[in-house]
Design an enzyme around this catalytic site. Structure first.
Site, PDB file in Angstrom:
ATOM      1  N   GLU A  92      -1.801   1.823  -3.920  1.00  0.00           N
ATOM      2  CA  GLU A  92      -0.436   2.106  -4.381  1.00  0.00           C
ATOM      3  C   GLU A  92      -0.100   1.330  -5.659  1.00  0.00           C
ATOM      4  O   GLU A  92       0.858   0.543  -5.709  1.00  0.00           O
ATOM      5  CB  GLU A  92       0.593   1.819  -3.267  1.00  0.00           C
ATOM      6  CG  GLU A  92       0.390   2.740  -2.077  1.00  0.00           C
ATOM      7  CD  GLU A  92       1.529   2.777  -1.056  1.00  0.00           C
ATOM      8  OE1 GLU A  92       2.480   1.987  -1.154  1.00  0.00           O
ATOM      9  OE2 GLU A  92       1.460   3.659  -0.174  1.00  0.00           O
ATOM     10  N   GLU A 148      -3.555   7.166   3.749  1.00  0.00           N
ATOM     11  CA  GLU A 148      -2.472   6.689   4.619  1.00  0.00           C
ATOM     12  C   GLU A 148      -1.629   7.891   5.000  1.00  0.00           C
ATOM     13  O   GLU A 148      -1.104   8.581   4.121  1.00  0.00           O
ATOM     14  CB  GLU A 148      -1.592   5.651   3.910  1.00  0.00           C
ATOM     15  CG  GLU A 148      -2.284   4.310   3.744  1.00  0.00           C
ATOM     16  CD  GLU A 148      -1.385   3.233   3.150  1.00  0.00           C
ATOM     17  OE1 GLU A 148      -0.150   3.294   3.327  1.00  0.00           O
ATOM     18  OE2 GLU A 148      -1.927   2.325   2.492  1.00  0.00           O
TER      19      GLU A 148
HETATM   20  O1  AHR Z   1       0.939   1.257   5.992  1.00  0.00           O
HETATM   21  C1  AHR Z   1       1.959   0.404   5.585  1.00  0.00           C
HETATM   22  C2  AHR Z   1       2.114   0.348   4.085  1.00  0.00           C
HETATM   23  O2  AHR Z   1       2.539   1.588   3.619  1.00  0.00           O
HETATM   24  C3  AHR Z   1       0.871   0.077   3.289  1.00  0.00           C
HETATM   25  O3  AHR Z   1       0.581  -1.277   3.186  1.00  0.00           O
HETATM   26  C4  AHR Z   1       1.210   0.636   1.950  1.00  0.00           C
HETATM   27  O4  AHR Z   1       0.078   1.048   1.228  1.00  0.00           O
HETATM   28  C5  AHR Z   1       2.182   1.755   2.265  1.00  0.00           C
HETATM   29  O5  AHR Z   1       3.291   1.728   1.479  1.00  0.00           O
END
Ligand code: AHR
Length: 504
Positions: A175, A304
């Protein structure tokens, strides 16, 4: 009752569903690593070299193919050298993203690779771009994967590991548009090229390097990365092998996420609409990639995904600990159907996260240490037959819909894969009130026998607790009646069904 046909062409096969679409994610966040996977060797809980045995056993049963670590946001704050060597001498650090807690780095590189070995999972390590140097990342790869007497291989041996590890997947930061450095797309794209250059292949180890991608529908970010690749491939290796994106499902409005278990029908359908959007995101990120890479050599990785609710009352807001209900299972089921449909471009997906964080497989009680398997865990288990199988062409005809706030939501989801001698069909009825009758129109192959399983409960709010660990658990499903075209199936409301077919 609506009559819907699910036409499955068992002989019309498409791309293989990589088992890596069933991947996982374990971040240094809340009780995922410390107090989850990692209990330490002196724990009264059964463990192997500090790793909790019952968690490993539960995850082996769902054949987790890969594990992403150490973050998430944590990855861009993590300096790997702090997590090697004698554990009592390791530097401490502040986990500033998640609860501002102090960590002792007792779980580091060697412990993570040991965990992967125990799980039988491939390592997906996320490097630090946000606050780490190119050299630091390059040396981590050397430490992990080099076999000779190079400086980093020698250091690894001094720390007790002779052989290099196999590390197939490596992330170039996380991110970068947010917690990973607040960068703009083109700036990160250049850094991705630079850092990936020094994430080298050593010996037999070939890294699949994943550039950190977009949030949700930020197609411009994907475009920046694809543009930065230049020619594909240039020589032997592209600048990086894949681009990722992240997508979470929510029910709340105006920044609120909503309760994991105390929700109404409107929240339920808002969640389903949010989860179903993953199909559009996969299509549109792929479309951008197709413009630069029509031969689909570069992979798309959703590293994710999952539901994100308000934390359980009374728990640390920075720990993201949430319950997991039948609604979460519905969300997982429709994601997997979409993943199967996009198997030609989507090479990996990682649910966030495996233990005690967000849409987890396993929840542990901090007081009693009791372990509970979640409804989402059961969807992963019921779908293991899809791993590395070929997709079948599936058409849902006369799919029922439900009007939710002016939007027509399709309430039946389906996909199927085959190994040649068998097939697995996944069917979801998302409707919260009524059953749906389906005819599985099975074409192209004769079916010798079938076996059904169902995951459902009285309400979509049902969830598992230490007192009722099997409130939502798979059962045999026998409501399958042979008809001329295949099988008639009646799916109860909010149910997930798999039908395993033995092919002649
Ligand atoms: O999964 C939780 C968080 O969500 C992670 O650390 C991040 O990459 C995302 O914003």
């Amino acid at each position: 009752m609506t009559h819907t046909d699910v036409v499955i062409n068992l002989d019309l096969t498409g791309p293989t569903v990589s088992r890596h679409l069933y991947g996982h994610f374990a971040e240094h966040l809340g009780r995922c690593i410390y107090g989850g996977f990692w209990v330490g060797e002196d724990s009264p809980l059964p463990n192997t070299r500090g790793i909790r045995t019952d968690i490993v056993e539960a995850l082996r049963a769902i054949q987790i193919p890969n594990l992403r670590w150490p973050g998430g946001c944590f990855a861009d704050d993590y300096h790997w050298r702090d997590g090697i060597g004698p554990s009592t001498e390791r530097a401490r650090m502040v986990n500033s993203h998640w609860g501002d807690v102090v960590e002792d780095n007792s779980f580091g590189t060697h412990e993570f690779m040991d965990l992967c070995d125990m799980l039988g999972a491939d390592a997906y390590i996320c490097g630090n771009v946000g606050s780490g140097t190119v050299r630091e990342m390059s040396e981590w790869v050397e430490y992990l994967t080099r076999g000779d007497d190079s400086p980093m291989a020698t250091l690894r041996r001094q720390n007790g590991r002779d052989e290099p590890w196999r590390v197939p997947f490596f992330g170039i930061g996380n991110e970068p548009w947010g917690c990973g450095g607040n960068m703009r797309g083109d700036a990160y794209a250049d850094l991705a090229r630079q850092y990936a250059t020094y994430a080298r292949n050593h010996g037999e180890n070939t890294l699949y390097r994943i550039a950190a991608g977009a949030s949700d529908s930020d197609y411009e970010w994907t475009e920046s990365l694809m543009k930065a690749l230049g020619c594909i491939p240039c020589g032997d290796r592209p600048a990086f092998e894949a681009v990722s994106f992240h997508y979470y499902s929510f029910a709340g409005q105006n920044g609120l996420k909503g309760s994991a278990t105390d929700f109404n029908e409107d929240d339920y359908f808002r969640t389903i609409a949010s989860a179903a959007k993953v199909e559009e995101l996969l299509t549109r990120h792929s479309t951008v990639m197709d413009r630069y890479d029509p031969q689909r050599r570069i992979g798309l990785v959703l590293d994710e995904w999952g539901t994100w609710w308000d934390v359980e009352p009374g728990t640390n807001p920075g720990f993201l600990y949430q319950q997991n209900s039948l609604r979460d299972a519905m969300v997982a089921a429709i994601h997997f159907d979409a993943f199967h449909r996009h198997a030609d471009r989507l090479v990996m997906a990682n649910i966030a996260q495996t233990v005690n964080v967000l849409q987890a497989m396993v929840l542990t009680d901090p007081e009693t240490s009791a372990l509970v398997l979640t409804p989402t865990y059961h969807v992963f288990e019921m779908n293991t037959g899809h791993h590395d199988a070929a997709t079948c062409d599936v058409r849902v005809r006369n799919a029922p819909t439900r009007n939710w706030n002016g939007t027509e939501l399709t309430t039946v989801s389906a996909s199927a894969t085959t190994t040649g001698t068998s097939a697995l069909v996944s069917l979801t009825n998302l409707d919260s009130d009524g059953p749906v009758e389906l005819v599985l129109d099975l074409r192209g192959r004769s079916v010798k026998s079938w076996h059904g399983r169902i995951l459902t409960a009285e309400t979509v709010r049902a969830h598992n607790t230490p007192a009722a660990p099997d409130a939502v658990a798979p059962r045999a499903f026998t409501d399958l009646e042979p008809v001329e075209r295949g099988l008639r199936v009646t799916l109860p409301p909010h149910s997930y069904v798999t039908v395993a077919l033995d092919l002649a």
